[in-house]
Design an enzyme around this catalytic site. Structure first.
Site, PDB file in Angstrom:
ATOM      1  N   HIS A  72      21.268 -64.381 -29.531  1.00  0.00           N
ATOM      2  CA  HIS A  72      21.477 -64.131 -30.956  1.00  0.00           C
ATOM      3  C   HIS A  72      22.139 -65.335 -31.620  1.00  0.00           C
ATOM      4  O   HIS A  72      23.112 -65.878 -31.104  1.00  0.00           O
ATOM      5  CB  HIS A  72      22.358 -62.897 -31.159  1.00  0.00           C
ATOM      6  CG  HIS A  72      21.631 -61.607 -30.925  1.00  0.00           C
ATOM      7  ND1 HIS A  72      22.151 -60.376 -31.260  1.00  0.00           N
ATOM      8  CD2 HIS A  72      20.411 -61.366 -30.388  1.00  0.00           C
ATOM      9  CE1 HIS A  72      21.280 -59.426 -30.939  1.00  0.00           C
ATOM     10  NE2 HIS A  72      20.223 -60.006 -30.409  1.00  0.00           N
ATOM     11  N   TYR A 200      27.241 -54.784 -38.296  1.00  0.00           N
ATOM     12  CA  TYR A 200      28.571 -54.183 -38.407  1.00  0.00           C
ATOM     13  C   TYR A 200      28.691 -53.620 -39.814  1.00  0.00           C
ATOM     14  O   TYR A 200      28.550 -54.362 -40.787  1.00  0.00           O
ATOM     15  CB  TYR A 200      29.657 -55.241 -38.201  1.00  0.00           C
ATOM     16  CG  TYR A 200      29.847 -55.710 -36.773  1.00  0.00           C
ATOM     17  CD1 TYR A 200      30.842 -55.151 -35.968  1.00  0.00           C
ATOM     18  CD2 TYR A 200      29.062 -56.733 -36.240  1.00  0.00           C
ATOM     19  CE1 TYR A 200      31.040 -55.598 -34.666  1.00  0.00           C
ATOM     20  CE2 TYR A 200      29.255 -57.180 -34.941  1.00  0.00           C
ATOM     21  CZ  TYR A 200      30.252 -56.609 -34.162  1.00  0.00           C
ATOM     22  OH  TYR A 200      30.447 -57.055 -32.871  1.00  0.00           O
ATOM     23  N   PRO A 292      36.610 -52.943 -28.911  1.00  0.00           N
ATOM     24  CA  PRO A 292      35.305 -53.576 -28.714  1.00  0.00           C
ATOM     25  C   PRO A 292      34.723 -54.237 -29.958  1.00  0.00           C
ATOM     26  O   PRO A 292      33.683 -54.884 -29.879  1.00  0.00           O
ATOM     27  CB  PRO A 292      34.423 -52.415 -28.250  1.00  0.00           C
ATOM     28  CG  PRO A 292      35.079 -51.190 -28.802  1.00  0.00           C
ATOM     29  CD  PRO A 292      36.546 -51.477 -28.804  1.00  0.00           C
ATOM     30  N   LYS A 296      35.051 -58.922 -27.029  1.00  0.00           N
ATOM     31  CA  LYS A 296      35.820 -59.918 -26.291  1.00  0.00           C
ATOM     32  C   LYS A 296      36.232 -59.497 -24.877  1.00  0.00           C
ATOM     33  O   LYS A 296      36.642 -60.349 -24.082  1.00  0.00           O
ATOM     34  CB  LYS A 296      37.083 -60.299 -27.070  1.00  0.00           C
ATOM     35  CG  LYS A 296      36.784 -61.072 -28.331  1.00  0.00           C
ATOM     36  CD  LYS A 296      36.298 -62.476 -28.025  1.00  0.00           C
ATOM     37  CE  LYS A 296      35.509 -63.080 -29.152  1.00  0.00           C
ATOM     38  NZ  LYS A 296      34.173 -63.468 -28.826  1.00  0.00           N
ATOM     39  N   TYR A 384      33.823 -65.489 -32.901  1.00  0.00           N
ATOM     40  CA  TYR A 384      32.845 -64.540 -32.367  1.00  0.00           C
ATOM     41  C   TYR A 384      32.063 -65.146 -31.197  1.00  0.00           C
ATOM     42  O   TYR A 384      31.827 -64.483 -30.184  1.00  0.00           O
ATOM     43  CB  TYR A 384      31.884 -64.101 -33.473  1.00  0.00           C
ATOM     44  CG  TYR A 384      31.105 -62.846 -33.144  1.00  0.00           C
ATOM     45  CD1 TYR A 384      31.615 -61.594 -33.472  1.00  0.00           C
ATOM     46  CD2 TYR A 384      29.873 -62.904 -32.503  1.00  0.00           C
ATOM     47  CE1 TYR A 384      30.901 -60.424 -33.174  1.00  0.00           C
ATOM     48  CE2 TYR A 384      29.163 -61.759 -32.197  1.00  0.00           C
ATOM     49  CZ  TYR A 384      29.683 -60.515 -32.542  1.00  0.00           C
ATOM     50  OH  TYR A 384      28.984 -59.378 -32.232  1.00  0.00           O
TER      51      TYR A 384
END
Length: 389
Positions: A72, A200, A292, A296, A384
């Site tokens: 991604h 998200y 979550p 990480k 991220y």
């Protein structure tokens, strides 16, 4: 028995450490209280940083991830009825890979088996002993018989509920914790993902996340009260709630189907300091837990293991204790940055009981700033995709 490093826990952290040590010519034995099948049955994280993938490659366990994993380049944030894409690759030159933790564990198990290394499954009553001396040992019971392993070092990779951290005197350890007032209700379904990248979603009804395990298997989550009963969430109710919390385009394109796994996970931030106690070292969930939201947990375990394996290599190859002396400080510096990022993502995207209208507006202002500012987007992206080891 005698070995150089006794590893407690055969999850990804313990297995990866074992393979790295084997690569460096350092003998190790792994003890695991569950069966191998049980370990593989745990449904866990599924997003790998480039650094984690590089470690799998280093130990010869990355081939299937490259073949089957989904790379991604970005992530999508949904709020106010619209979706906004963050171009992580454009900001950092790095990507992330979707590849289930269960698959990582299987690949590492197979690599360990191929190398002929010892893993003792169903090792009951494991006890790390004398780790504050120069002659540590680990005892365990197998088939009713008590065994003992003498070693140079003990690596506690046995998770949040494991024996390693709880074997330390309370006066020698400090813990920091935040328990969030909600959980994630997650389902796994044999359906194509609604989007090629993660979504998200911040919504007045609560957070939602659309992710996947493959091009044919999806993983979806909705925020729910901690005391919710899974029986109150038949599939139809879950799909209706998910559609309510995502943008209209995603809701229209969502392919629903029967769940093949469903669970409610509580969210917490937790750090135990230090990560070294004499000749015993903690790594992964044994020392820290993150919600979550920032993806990480598994990646932090991988960076811990990297630091620890390098420290042991330095000890045996260069006869230097600098690496093991610096392990805790080095690992915790990265851990706290990931804890901060996961807390920030969680705070920005979830509905909190006491946030009120002011808190909700602050969240939307933060999200608007994030998607309209190159600097803010780059900051999210940098964290991220994973800070450098």
């Amino acid at each position: 028995m005698r070995t150089k490093v006794a590893i407690i826990g055969a999850g990804p952290a313990g297995l990866l450490l074992g393979q790295l040590l084997h690569l460096y010519g350092i003998e190790n034995i792994i003890l695991e209280r569950q069966t191998g099948e049980y370990v593989l049955g745990r449904i866990r994280a599924g997003l790998l940083e480039e650094g984690t993938v590089a470690l799998l490659d280093e130990v010869g366990a990355g081939e299937r991830a490259h073949r089957e994993g989904l790379v991604h380049h970005g992530v999508e944030l949904a709020f106010g009825g619209a979706r906004h894409r963050i171009d992580m690759y454009g900001a950092t030159g790095k990507t992330v890979m979707i590849y289930g933790q269960t698959e990582v564990t299987l690949d590492l198990m197979n690599a360990r088996k191929a190398a002929g290394l010892t893993t003792v499954y169903q090792a009951a009553d494991v006890k790390p002993l004398d780790f504050d001396t120069d002659r540590p040992r680990v005892s365990y019971v197998k088939d009713g018989v008590t065994h003992e392993i003498e070693c140079d070092f003990i690596a506690g990779c046995d998770g949040f509920h494991g024996v390693s951290r709880t074997s330390v005197k309370p006066s020698a350890i400090q813990t920091f914790e935040r328990i969030y007032p909600f959980g994630w209700l997650g389902i796994l379904s044999e359906t194509p993902p609604v989007s090629p990248e993660l979504i998200y979603s911040n919504h007045a009804c609560g957070f939602a996340l659309c992710t996947m395990r493959s091009t044919r298997r999806s993983r979806y989550y909705v925020q729910c009260p901690l005391d919710d009963d899974i029986a109150q969430w038949p599939d139809e109710r879950f799909w209706d709630e998910l559609k309510r919390r995502i943008d209209q385009k995603a809701a229209d394109e969502l392919v629903t189907g029967p769940s093949i796994e469903k669970s409610i996970a509580p969210l917490r931030s937790f750090v135990a300091e230090p990560m070294r106690f004499g000749r015993m070292f903690l790594a992964g969930d044994a020392s820290h837990i993150v919600p979550p939201t920032g993806a990480k947990g598994l990646n932090l375990a991988a960076s811990d293991v990297y630091y620890l394996s390098q420290a042991f290599r330095e000890y045996y190859d260069e006869k230097s204790s600098a690496g093991i002396d610096g392990y805790s400080g080095r690992a915790l510096a990265r851990v706290w940055k990931a804890v901060r990022f996961s807390w920030w993502m969680t705070s920005m995207l979830h509905k909190f009981p006491d946030q009120g209208e002011f808190g909700a507006r602050i969240q939307l202002a933060e999200l608007e700033y994030l998607v309209s500012s190159k600097a803010a987007s780059a900051s999210l992206s940098e964290n991220y995709v994973g800070l450098p080891f």
